[in-house]
Design a protein around this motif. Structure first.
Motif, PDB file in Angstrom:
ATOM      1  N   ILE A 206       0.853  -1.155   0.142  1.00 20.35           N
ATOM      2  CA  ILE A 206      -0.157  -0.247   0.036  1.00 20.35           C
ATOM      3  C   ILE A 206       0.971   1.258   0.035  1.00 20.35           C
ATOM      4  O   ILE A 206       1.599   1.403   0.919  1.00 20.35           O
ATOM      5  CB  ILE A 206      -0.937   0.106   1.399  1.00 20.35           C
ATOM      6  N   ASP A 207       0.795   1.971  -1.232  1.00 13.86           N
ATOM      7  CA  ASP A 207       1.591   3.154  -1.216  1.00 13.86           C
ATOM      8  C   ASP A 207       0.789   4.308  -1.105  1.00 13.86           C
ATOM      9  O   ASP A 207       0.130   4.717  -1.690  1.00 13.86           O
ATOM     10  CB  ASP A 207       2.462   3.105  -2.846  1.00 13.86           C
ATOM     11  N   ILE A 208       1.344   5.213   0.170  1.00 10.89           N
ATOM     12  CA  ILE A 208       0.479   6.191   0.489  1.00 10.89           C
ATOM     13  C   ILE A 208       1.406   7.704   0.574  1.00 10.89           C
ATOM     14  O   ILE A 208       2.509   7.536   1.197  1.00 10.89           O
ATOM     15  CB  ILE A 208       0.054   6.127   2.035  1.00 10.89           C
ATOM     16  N   LEU A 209       1.125   8.433  -0.215  1.00 14.41           N
ATOM     17  CA  LEU A 209       1.628   9.787  -0.305  1.00 14.41           C
ATOM     18  C   LEU A 209       1.188  10.752   0.473  1.00 14.41           C
ATOM     19  O   LEU A 209      -0.135  10.776   0.649  1.00 14.41           O
ATOM     20  CB  LEU A 209       1.879  10.015  -1.693  1.00 14.41           C
ATOM     21  N   LEU A 266      12.632  12.229  -1.288  1.00 15.27           N
ATOM     22  CA  LEU A 266      11.482  12.216  -0.377  1.00 15.27           C
ATOM     23  C   LEU A 266      11.842  11.397   0.883  1.00 15.27           C
ATOM     24  O   LEU A 266      12.561  10.661   1.008  1.00 15.27           O
ATOM     25  CB  LEU A 266      10.270  11.603  -1.213  1.00 15.27           C
ATOM     26  N   ASP A 267      11.152  12.019   2.038  1.00 12.79           N
ATOM     27  CA  ASP A 267      11.088  11.352   3.038  1.00 12.79           C
ATOM     28  C   ASP A 267      10.392  10.097   2.944  1.00 12.79           C
ATOM     29  O   ASP A 267       9.177  10.030   2.399  1.00 12.79           O
ATOM     30  CB  ASP A 267      10.579  12.030   4.066  1.00 12.79           C
ATOM     31  N   ALA A 295       6.074  14.347   0.534  1.00 14.29           N
ATOM     32  CA  ALA A 295       6.460  14.999  -0.346  1.00 14.29           C
ATOM     33  C   ALA A 295       6.116  16.454  -0.283  1.00 14.29           C
ATOM     34  O   ALA A 295       4.923  16.736   0.494  1.00 14.29           O
ATOM     35  CB  ALA A 295       5.914  14.931  -1.579  1.00 14.29           C
ATOM     36  N   ALA A 296       7.049  17.675  -0.508  1.00  8.40           N
ATOM     37  CA  ALA A 296       6.817  18.848  -0.253  1.00  8.40           C
ATOM     38  C   ALA A 296       5.634  19.456  -1.191  1.00  8.40           C
ATOM     39  O   ALA A 296       5.738  19.053  -2.545  1.00  8.40           O
ATOM     40  CB  ALA A 296       7.976  19.883  -0.520  1.00  8.40           C
ATOM     41  N   TRP A 297       4.762  20.132  -1.052  1.00  5.48           N
ATOM     42  CA  TRP A 297       3.928  20.610  -2.214  1.00  5.48           C
ATOM     43  C   TRP A 297       4.349  21.168  -3.230  1.00  5.48           C
ATOM     44  O   TRP A 297       3.698  20.818  -4.381  1.00  5.48           O
ATOM     45  CB  TRP A 297       2.953  21.664  -1.236  1.00  5.48           C
ATOM     46  N   PRO A 298       5.469  21.879  -3.273  1.00  5.47           N
ATOM     47  CA  PRO A 298       5.731  22.382  -4.565  1.00  5.47           C
ATOM     48  C   PRO A 298       6.290  21.261  -5.691  1.00  5.47           C
ATOM     49  O   PRO A 298       6.211  21.537  -6.701  1.00  5.47           O
ATOM     50  CB  PRO A 298       6.995  23.531  -4.118  1.00  5.47           C
ATOM     51  N   SER A 331      10.918  11.181  -8.385  1.00 11.25           N
ATOM     52  CA  SER A 331       9.973  11.401  -7.411  1.00 11.25           C
ATOM     53  C   SER A 331      10.206  12.576  -6.689  1.00 11.25           C
ATOM     54  O   SER A 331       9.273  13.377  -6.116  1.00 11.25           O
ATOM     55  CB  SER A 331       9.545  10.225  -6.682  1.00 11.25           C
ATOM     56  N   GLY A 332      11.331  13.018  -6.385  1.00 12.53           N
ATOM     57  CA  GLY A 332      11.585  14.206  -5.503  1.00 12.53           C
ATOM     58  C   GLY A 332      11.414  15.537  -6.152  1.00 12.53           C
ATOM     59  O   GLY A 332      11.555  16.427  -5.776  1.00 12.53           O
ATOM     60  N   GLY A 333      11.298  15.527  -7.564  1.00 11.78           N
ATOM     61  CA  GLY A 333      11.226  16.593  -8.476  1.00 11.78           C
ATOM     62  C   GLY A 333      11.668  16.761  -9.920  1.00 11.78           C
ATOM     63  O   GLY A 333      12.334  15.721 -10.154  1.00 11.78           O
TER      64      GLY A 333
END
Ligand code: DGT
Ligand code: MG
Length: 367
Positions: A206-209, A266-267, A295-298, A331-333
């Protein structure tokens, strides 16, 4: 060589980010026959090796072919399909099955490697070594790996973690996590990604962002607090429930370092989660694998895009971005390859726009 124009069939692009990949696909039975052969290459070489990648790429082209393949000529006209695979496709057209695929599934080595690699922390290399040393069962594995306390502790969750997780259960686990998230810091947005988001009927994990909409920086340090709380509440076992916890900021403290890093920023916490039986038809709690990613919003767009998959879709997306757009996507940006600057992308649609791609909805990314 015949081309698809001569056969009056649509061209199939060589990259999955230019194709639609539904599940099931028009050639699903053929794909199902090829899957053991693809897995066999993964088990022998590892998922990152050319042998495995080229096979997975070819199978993915078949998944993204919008018509039923009815002749070897049609198969030959597709990109990334080599002569050996054309022979197998011809065999499938003639007989309805592929003998080599059946043979592989009967191989003891295949069956054992498949079993051993279901254990978290056992990759293809270790599994092959264990097999060569005589390991055949999970009991053998535990006897062989007496000094791997992480693996031994993990084994008590293993049977539960092999069960496919239904969509309703995925949603239920998300709701349990959401309650705890809100207790740590209200205002978070949770998104289920991975196979669930691509419409799969069942998921392996289960992948939860998680993000904090319209806020930048609020997410720093949040994941550790969340994991601490889940442990305290007994939802993640203290003894071996946290398989890994990586905080992007901890290993790359300065912004310059963080910007320069190529990997995932990402953390992320990979945990074993206790899914309580209350409110379900089950009589006991079960263990489920949950990936928690913050993840950070931006940079929410690339995070969701990167964690939705499929793996092949992501691979082709990165290839396209690097070659044609001079962008590095992870995935980090998204970063400009020349200036190394992050390009803001709050939504997945922003990412597709930046990459000059037409929008592909998640359920058509099953490449
Ligand atoms: P499943 O869980 O077996 O039913 O199938 P998926 O498609 O959900 O596969 P999963 O959960 O391994 O990965 C989901 C997507 O997330 C996949 O496209 C790859 C990506 N992903 C998995 N692990 C990592 C990671 O450690 N870092 C990054 N950036 N992406 C990851
Ligand atoms: Mg998943």
């Amino acid at each position: 060589q015949p081309d698809s124009a001569a056969l009056a069939l649509p061209d199939v692009h060589e990259l999955a980010c230019f194709r639609t990949s539904p599940r099931p696909c028009p050639n699903q039975q053929l794909v199902d026959q090829l899957k053991p052969l693809r897995e066999w290459r993964f088990l022998q070489h590892g998922t990152g090796e050319p042998e495995a990648i080229s096979y997975a790429t070819a199978v993915s082209v078949i998944i993204g072919t919008p018509f039923v393949i009815t002749s070897a000529d049609q198969a030959r006209a597709l990109p990334k399909i080599g002569p050996k695979l054309v022979v197998k496709i011809q065999e499938y057209i003639d007989k309805g099955f592929i003998q080599e695929s059946r043979d592989v599934e009967q191989l003891e080595r295949f069956k054992v490697l498949r079993l051993l690699t279901t254990v978290h922390g056992v990759g293809h290399a270790l599994a092959n070594k264990l097999y060569d040393d005589g390991t055949r069962t999970l009991d053998d594995l535990q006897a062989m790996l007496k000094d791997r306390h992480d693996i031994l502790r993990y084994m008590r969750f293993h049977a539960d973690l092999q069960e496919p997780v239904s969509r309703t259960e995925v949603e239920s686990v998300r709701d349990f996590v959401r309650l705890q998230v809100d207790k740590v810091l209200p205002g978070a947005h949770l998104e289920l990604c991975g196979g669930y988001r691509r419409g799969k009927a069942t998921s392996g994990d289960i992948d939860i962002l998680i993000t904090f909409p319209h806020q930048d920086g609020l997410e720093r340090g949040f994941l550790r607090r969340l994991v601490d709380r889940l442990v305290k509440k007994g939802l993640v076992p203290r003894d071996g429930g946290v398989l890994s916890l990586t905080e992007a900021g901890s290993s790359r403290t300065t912004w310059a370092n963080r910007r320069a890093s190529l990997g995932d920023t990402l953390d992320k916490a990979l945990v074993v989660f206790r899914h309580p039986a209350n409110g379900t038809t089950r009589t006991r709690d079960v263990w489920r694998r949950v990936d928690l990613v913050v993840a950070a919003w931006p940079h929410w767009g690339p995070a969701v895009l990167g964690w939705t998959g499929s793996t092949q879709f992501e691979r082709d997306l990165r290839r396209h971005a690097g070659k044609l757009c001079r962008l590095h996507v992870h995935s980090g940006g998204i970063r400009d390859k020349e200036t190394n600057e992050h390009v803001e992308a709050k939504t997945e649609r922003d990412c597709f726009r930046l990459l000059k791609l037409e929008w592909i909805p998640p359920h058509l990314r099953n490449a």
